[in-house]
Design a protein around this motif. Structure first.
Motif, short mmCIF file in Angstrom:
data_model
loop_
_atom_site.label_atom_id
_atom_site.label_comp_id
_atom_site.label_asym_id
_atom_site.label_seq_id
_atom_site.Cartn_x
_atom_site.Cartn_y
_atom_site.Cartn_z
N UNK A 6 -79.20 57.25 -13.25
CA UNK A 6 -78.74 58.29 -12.34
C UNK A 6 -77.22 58.24 -12.25
N UNK A 7 -76.59 59.29 -11.75
CA UNK A 7 -75.13 59.29 -11.67
C UNK A 7 -74.60 58.13 -10.81
N UNK A 8 -73.46 57.60 -11.23
CA UNK A 8 -72.79 56.51 -10.51
C UNK A 8 -71.32 56.90 -10.33
N UNK A 9 -71.05 57.91 -9.54
CA UNK A 9 -69.68 58.45 -9.47
C UNK A 9 -68.63 57.48 -8.94
N UNK A 10 -69.07 56.42 -8.28
CA UNK A 10 -68.12 55.45 -7.72
C UNK A 10 -67.65 54.42 -8.74
N UNK A 11 -68.27 54.38 -9.93
CA UNK A 11 -67.96 53.34 -10.91
C UNK A 11 -66.84 53.77 -11.85
N UNK A 12 -66.00 52.78 -12.21
CA UNK A 12 -64.92 53.02 -13.16
C UNK A 12 -64.96 52.03 -14.33
N UNK A 13 -65.57 50.87 -14.11
CA UNK A 13 -65.61 49.87 -15.17
C UNK A 13 -66.90 49.06 -15.08
N UNK A 14 -67.50 48.76 -16.24
CA UNK A 14 -68.69 47.92 -16.30
C UNK A 14 -68.30 46.57 -16.90
N UNK A 15 -68.80 45.51 -16.28
CA UNK A 15 -68.54 44.15 -16.76
C UNK A 15 -69.84 43.63 -17.35
N UNK A 16 -69.87 43.55 -18.67
CA UNK A 16 -71.11 43.30 -19.42
C UNK A 16 -71.45 41.81 -19.46
N UNK A 17 -72.67 41.50 -19.00
CA UNK A 17 -73.16 40.12 -18.98
C UNK A 17 -73.95 39.76 -20.25
N UNK A 18 -74.07 40.71 -21.17
CA UNK A 18 -74.96 40.54 -22.31
C UNK A 18 -74.62 39.40 -23.24
N UNK A 19 -73.36 38.96 -23.26
CA UNK A 19 -72.95 37.90 -24.18
C UNK A 19 -72.65 36.58 -23.48
N UNK A 20 -73.13 36.44 -22.26
CA UNK A 20 -72.88 35.20 -21.54
C UNK A 20 -73.63 34.01 -22.13
N UNK A 21 -74.69 34.28 -22.87
CA UNK A 21 -75.42 33.20 -23.54
C UNK A 21 -76.29 32.36 -22.64
#
Length: 277
Positions: free
Chosen positions: A34-49
Motif C-alpha cells: 500500500x502507499x507509504x507517502x511518509x517514507x523517503x529511504x529504505x534500509x535493507x536488512x537482506x544482507x545482514x547475514x
C-alpha cells in the motif's frame, strides 16, 4: 506497488545515521502492499547475514527478524520439541500466497503489530523475548506479549531495530492447544487463542490474540475451573480492547474467545466435554 516517494535504498550493514522518513526493509510484503507517502529511504536488512533460526546451548530457539515464514515452517516440521506443532499451526494461520510465504518475515509480522499477526500469537504464547537494537548500539529486551501495545502499535523507539525473538526451552517443552476463527474459509483471523501447559509446574497460560487490539497472556496455576478462566478474561480484557473491523464485530470476537479458551482449558486438563460458553 511502487513507492514513488522513496528516493534511496541503503544496505543496513553501512550503519548510516537514522533520519526522518527511514524504514527498515525486511521481506517488504507490507511496505509494498500500500502507499507509504511518509517514507523517503529504505534500509535493507537482506544482507545482514543473520542465521534464520538457531538452537541455543540452553535449548531455547532464537528466530532472526529476517527469518521468513517458509523457513520457520520448515524448522517447525523438523523439530522434535513438544510445542513444535504450534509453529506450523501459526505459520498456516497466514493463509498466504506462495510469494508471501517465502518473502514475509517473522520480524515484519511482529513490527506491523496487526491483531491478526500469527507470529505475534506464536511468540507471545511461547513466552518469547524480543531483542531490540537502538541506533546507539544499546540493547533492550521486551517480552513478545508486551511488544505489541495496540492495533498497529508496538514498543519500538525511533530507529530501533527488532533483531530477533527467543523462545525459551521450557515453553518449547510444553503441550499446546490452538484455536482459530475466521468469518469465512480463507479469511483473516478474527480470534486466535493458544493454550500452553508448563512442563515443570503444570501451570497453564492462555494467550488471546486477533480478537483483541493487543495480545493478552493469562497465567493460571492448575487446577483452574471454567468460572476462574472466564473471570480472568473479564478482568484482563476491557470493552475497548476487543478489536472491531470488517473481519469481525467485537461481540463475535468476544464470544469466540470465551468459547475457545474453555475448549483449550478442557483439552489441556483432559476434562470431559460438555457445553461451552
Amino acid at each position: 506497488m511502487d513507492l514513488n516517494t522513496v528516493l534511496d535504498v541503503r544496505d543496513a550493514r553501512r550503519r548510516e545515521p537514522w533520519r526522518p522518513g527511514d524504514a527498515w526493509l525486511g521481506g517488504g510484503t507490507y511496505l509494498f502492499s500500500e502507499p507509504q507517502p511518509h517514507l523517503r529511504r529504505l534500509v535493507d536488512l537482506g544482507r545482514m547475514g543473520w542465521v534464520p533460526i538457531q538452537q541455543l546451548p540452553d535449548g531455547s530457539v532464537e528466530i532472526a527478524a529476517t527469518c521468513t515464514i517458509a523457513q520457520l515452517s520448515r524448522f517447525g516440521r523438523k523439530s522434535s520439541a513438544v510445542a513444535a506443532p504450534l509453529i506450523e499451526q501459526c505459520c498456516r494461520a497466514f493463509l498466504a500466497s506462495f510469494k508471501i510465504w517465502n518473502m514475509a518475515t517473522v520480524g515484519g509480522n511482529l513490527c506491523n503489530g496487526l491483531p491478526a499477526g500469527p507470529m505475534i500469537s506464536l511468540t507471545a504464547a511461547l513466552d518469547g523475548e524480543c531483542l531490540l537494537h537502538a541506533q546507539d548500539g544499546s540493547l533492550r529486551r521486551v517480552k513478545a506479549a508486551d511488544f505489541v501495545i495496540g492495533a498497529g502499535k508496538k514498543d519500538l523507539r525511533e530507529g530501533e531495530l527488532l533483531r530477533s525473538v527467543t523462545l525459551p526451552a521450557r515453553a518449547l517443552a510444553g503441550r499446546t492447544a490452538f484455536r482459530q476463527a475466521s468469518l469465512y474459509g480463507l479469511g483473516r483471523s478474527g480470534a486466535l487463542i493458544i493454550g500452553t501447559l508448563d512442563p515443570m509446574d503444570g501451570s497453564m497460560a492462555v494467550t488471546i490474540t486477533a480478537a483483541t487490539v493487543r495480545p493478552f497472556r493469562l497465567w493460571f496455576p492448575l487446577p483452574v475451573d471454567r468460572g476462574e478462566l472466564s473471570a480472568a478474561i473479564d478482568a484482563a480484557v476491557g470493552d475497548a480492547d476487543w478489536f472491531d473491523d470488517i473481519h469481525g464485530l467485537p461481540e463475535w470476537r468476544r464470544h469466540m474467545t470465551y468459547r475457545y479458551a474453555e475448549e483449550i482449558r478442557r483439552e489441556l486438563t483432559q476434562l470431559p466435554q460438555d457445553g461451552v460458553r
